[in-house]
Structures are given as C-alpha cells and as structure tokens.
Design an enzyme around this catalytic site. Structure first.
Site, mmCIF file in Angstrom:
data_model
loop_
_atom_site.group_PDB
_atom_site.id
_atom_site.type_symbol
_atom_site.label_atom_id
_atom_site.label_comp_id
_atom_site.label_asym_id
_atom_site.label_seq_id
_atom_site.Cartn_x
_atom_site.Cartn_y
_atom_site.Cartn_z
ATOM 1 N N ARG A 66 0.839 -1.191 0.000
ATOM 2 C CA ARG A 66 0.000 0.000 0.000
ATOM 3 C C ARG A 66 0.869 1.235 0.000
ATOM 4 O O ARG A 66 1.627 1.487 0.916
ATOM 5 C CB ARG A 66 -0.916 -0.013 1.215
ATOM 6 C CG ARG A 66 -1.997 -1.071 1.063
ATOM 7 C CD ARG A 66 -2.827 -1.191 2.290
ATOM 8 N NE ARG A 66 -3.963 -2.087 2.046
ATOM 9 C CZ ARG A 66 -4.865 -2.393 2.951
ATOM 10 N NH1 ARG A 66 -4.785 -1.872 4.160
ATOM 11 N NH2 ARG A 66 -5.845 -3.211 2.663
ATOM 12 N N ARG B 103 -0.911 -2.971 -4.989
ATOM 13 C CA ARG B 103 -0.045 -3.897 -4.274
ATOM 14 C C ARG B 103 1.306 -4.019 -4.980
ATOM 15 O O ARG B 103 1.366 -4.116 -6.191
ATOM 16 C CB ARG B 103 -0.722 -5.265 -4.227
ATOM 17 C CG ARG B 103 -0.026 -6.274 -3.370
ATOM 18 C CD ARG B 103 -0.767 -7.575 -3.362
ATOM 19 N NE ARG B 103 -0.775 -8.175 -4.705
ATOM 20 C CZ ARG B 103 -1.298 -9.361 -4.971
ATOM 21 N NH1 ARG B 103 -1.905 -10.040 -4.032
ATOM 22 N NH2 ARG B 103 -1.246 -9.837 -6.194
ATOM 23 N N ASP C 186 4.177 -9.669 -3.353
ATOM 24 C CA ASP C 186 3.506 -10.963 -3.266
ATOM 25 C C ASP C 186 4.326 -11.873 -2.378
ATOM 26 O O ASP C 186 5.525 -12.049 -2.609
ATOM 27 C CB ASP C 186 3.440 -11.622 -4.656
ATOM 28 C CG ASP C 186 2.070 -11.539 -5.278
ATOM 29 O OD1 ASP C 186 1.078 -11.772 -4.571
ATOM 30 O OD2 ASP C 186 2.008 -11.231 -6.472
ATOM 31 N N ASP D 18 4.344 -15.790 -1.094
ATOM 32 C CA ASP D 18 3.731 -17.103 -1.281
ATOM 33 C C ASP D 18 4.362 -18.102 -0.321
ATOM 34 O O ASP D 18 5.596 -18.195 -0.242
ATOM 35 C CB ASP D 18 3.924 -17.596 -2.725
ATOM 36 C CG ASP D 18 3.101 -16.794 -3.731
ATOM 37 O OD1 ASP D 18 1.989 -16.370 -3.378
ATOM 38 O OD2 ASP D 18 3.578 -16.603 -4.858
HETATM 39 N N1 A4P Z 1 -3.236 -18.847 -1.006
HETATM 40 C C1 A4P Z 1 -3.492 -20.177 -1.040
HETATM 41 N N2 A4P Z 1 -2.378 -20.872 -0.843
HETATM 42 C C2 A4P Z 1 -1.393 -19.960 -0.664
HETATM 43 C C3 A4P Z 1 -0.009 -20.093 -0.400
HETATM 44 N N3 A4P Z 1 0.587 -21.284 -0.297
HETATM 45 N N4 A4P Z 1 0.704 -18.950 -0.276
HETATM 46 C C4 A4P Z 1 -4.263 -17.821 -1.154
HETATM 47 C C5 A4P Z 1 0.117 -17.725 -0.414
HETATM 48 N N5 A4P Z 1 -1.214 -17.542 -0.639
HETATM 49 C C6 A4P Z 1 -1.935 -18.667 -0.773
HETATM 50 O O1 A4P Z 1 -3.087 -14.658 -3.205
HETATM 51 C C7 A4P Z 1 -4.453 -14.929 -3.249
HETATM 52 C C8 A4P Z 1 -4.781 -15.901 -2.150
HETATM 53 O O2 A4P Z 1 -4.107 -17.109 -2.347
HETATM 54 C C9 A4P Z 1 -4.334 -15.483 -0.762
HETATM 55 O O3 A4P Z 1 -5.251 -14.640 -0.151
HETATM 56 C C10 A4P Z 1 -4.225 -16.803 -0.041
HETATM 57 O O4 A4P Z 1 -5.345 -17.053 0.792
HETATM 58 P P1 A4P Z 1 -2.476 -13.649 -4.201
HETATM 59 O O5 A4P Z 1 -1.008 -13.587 -3.944
HETATM 60 O O6 A4P Z 1 -3.258 -12.384 -4.179
HETATM 61 O O7 A4P Z 1 -2.786 -14.384 -5.579
HETATM 62 P P2 A4P Z 1 -2.170 -14.033 -6.882
HETATM 63 O O8 A4P Z 1 -0.731 -13.740 -6.638
HETATM 64 O O9 A4P Z 1 -2.974 -13.012 -7.594
HETATM 65 O O10 A4P Z 1 -2.378 -15.383 -7.665
HETATM 66 P P3 A4P Z 1 -1.358 -16.511 -7.790
HETATM 67 O O11 A4P Z 1 -1.842 -17.513 -8.790
HETATM 68 O O12 A4P Z 1 -0.925 -16.989 -6.460
HETATM 69 O O13 A4P Z 1 -0.254 -15.735 -8.471
HETATM 70 P P4 A4P Z 1 1.213 -15.979 -8.124
HETATM 71 O O14 A4P Z 1 1.444 -17.434 -8.244
HETATM 72 O O15 A4P Z 1 1.589 -15.300 -6.901
HETATM 73 O O16 A4P Z 1 1.836 -15.287 -9.387
HETATM 74 N N6 A4P Z 1 6.477 -13.545 -12.734
HETATM 75 C C11 A4P Z 1 7.672 -13.431 -12.143
HETATM 76 N N7 A4P Z 1 8.808 -13.399 -12.885
HETATM 77 N N8 A4P Z 1 7.772 -13.328 -10.773
HETATM 78 C C12 A4P Z 1 6.672 -13.334 -9.961
HETATM 79 O O17 A4P Z 1 6.815 -13.224 -8.742
HETATM 80 N N9 A4P Z 1 4.249 -13.528 -9.829
HETATM 81 C C13 A4P Z 1 3.075 -13.685 -10.388
HETATM 82 C C14 A4P Z 1 1.897 -13.876 -9.520
HETATM 83 C C15 A4P Z 1 2.922 -13.790 -11.861
HETATM 84 N N10 A4P Z 1 4.171 -13.735 -12.574
HETATM 85 C C16 A4P Z 1 5.344 -13.590 -11.970
HETATM 86 C C17 A4P Z 1 5.394 -13.481 -10.562
HETATM 87 MG MG MG Z 2 0.644 -15.025 -4.836
#
Ligand code: A4P
Ligand code: MG
Length: 160
Positions: free
Chosen positions: A83, A93, A96, A98
C-alpha cells in the site's frame, strides 16, 4: 518448529527495497527462530508477460507458527508493503508473498494450498529456492535442483 520456505516477488515501486524490507519483516515475526534468504533475482514476467520484470527471492525460516498463522502474518506484511500513499488513497499492491513449502506438509484448505501450486514450472521460484535449499523435496514434484534443471531460466539475472 517447522522449516518453511516463502517466495517473495515485486514488480511495482522500489522492488529491491520492498523485497529486502519484507525479508526483514519476516525475520522480526515473534514465531520465527531463524531466517536464511536467497539472493535477489530480476526475472522476466511469467504468466501475464505484458508487465515489468519482477524482483524475486526466497526466505527459509524456522517457525513455531502453524501454516495458517504464518500465512496470516505474510498477508499482513503484503498488505502493509503493497500500500503506497497516493493522496488519501491507497495505491496498488507491490509485494507478493507465497508460502511455498511448510515442512513436508501437503495442505489443501480454503485459502491455503501447500506446496504452492506451480512451483515446478517457475524459474522465478526455483532459482532462488535452489540458492538455499537445492536438495529439499517438493512434495508431489521432486527435488528442487532437478526441477530447476527442467525449467527455462533464460532472462533471470542475479542482482548484486
Ligand atoms: N493462497 C493459497 N495458498 C497460498 C499459499 N501457499 N501462499 C491464497 C500464499 N497464498 C496462498 O493470493 C491470493 C490468495 O491465495 C491469498 O489470499 C491466499 O489465501 P495472491 O497472492 O493475491 O494471488 P495471486 O498472486 O494473484 O495469484 P497466484 O496464482 O498466487 O499468483 P502468483 O502465483 O503469486 O503469481 N512472474 C515473475 N517473474 N515473478 C513473480 O513473482 N508472480 C506472479 C503472480 C505472476 N508472474 C510472476 C510473478
Ligand atoms: Mg501469490
């Protein structure tokens, strides 16, 4: 105490600073006993490619918290860092976090999937993870160094 691995990523704002500060915030959590961080990497955007490059890293912690409590703390750090003051409004945001691995646990609960899905496909996760835990086993997928050998890490650059 459980060995857990957390992936960090940012592609908005001062990403190197944001990721470094998030690592500090993780190490300051009361249930975190020790923390080892990978190097920072600049990585090409994965998935949605029409966006700036990311800064990615992985932190390995020993924690006394449950996976759920740890995730709640991670989401709080994410919210705080993501934020940005923009007048009276909060901006987008920039961070991230994970939960990649929580010991050898396999969890599939509402809002909590561990191991984090798609680890095995992602150089931006495997490259920093291999810095600190090359021999660790990703449940259902394999050893980190073997997974890394199978992905395309072109364009990923270790930052000084
Ligand atoms: N959630 C469930 N399991 C988990 C976990 N193990 N760790 C839920 C974290 N969160 C987890 O998260 C949404 C919800 O996922 C959380 O509230 C939690 O309850 P988020 O981070 O808002 O979701 P997101 O990031 O929009 O979706 P997603 O599919 O997790 O995306 P990613 O995997 O985080 O990818 N390219 C590069 N080069 N580097 C990056 O870091 N990141 C992304 C996002 C895309 N491309 C990227 C990168
Ligand atoms: Mg994520």
């Amino acid at each position: 105490v459980t060995l857990a691995h957390i992936g960090l990523g940012s592609n908005l704002g001062d990403s190197r600073r944001i990721v470094a500060d998030a690592i500090d915030a993780l190490s300051a959590l009361p249930h975190v006993r020790s923390l080892h961080a990978s190097a920072l990497y600049e990585t090409p955007p994965w998935g949605v490619v029409d966006q700036p490059p990311f800064v990615n890293a992985v932190a390995q912690i020993e924690t006394a918290a449950t996976a759920r409590a740890l995730l709640d703390d991670m989401l709080a750090i994410e919210r705080a860092a993501g934020r940005v003051r923009d007048g009276s409004r909060w901006g987008p945001r920039a961070l991230d976090l994970d939960l990649l691995l929580y010991g050898g646990a396999i969890l599939s609960e509402p809002g909590l999937d561990v191991p984090h899905p798609r680890i095995a496909q992602r150089a931006f996760v495997l490259l920093p993870l291999a810095d600190i835990a090359p021999d660790i086993h990703v449940p259902g997928a394999g050893r980190v160094r073997d997974l890394l050998a199978r992905v395309d890490a072109d364009g990923c650059r270790r930052l000084a």
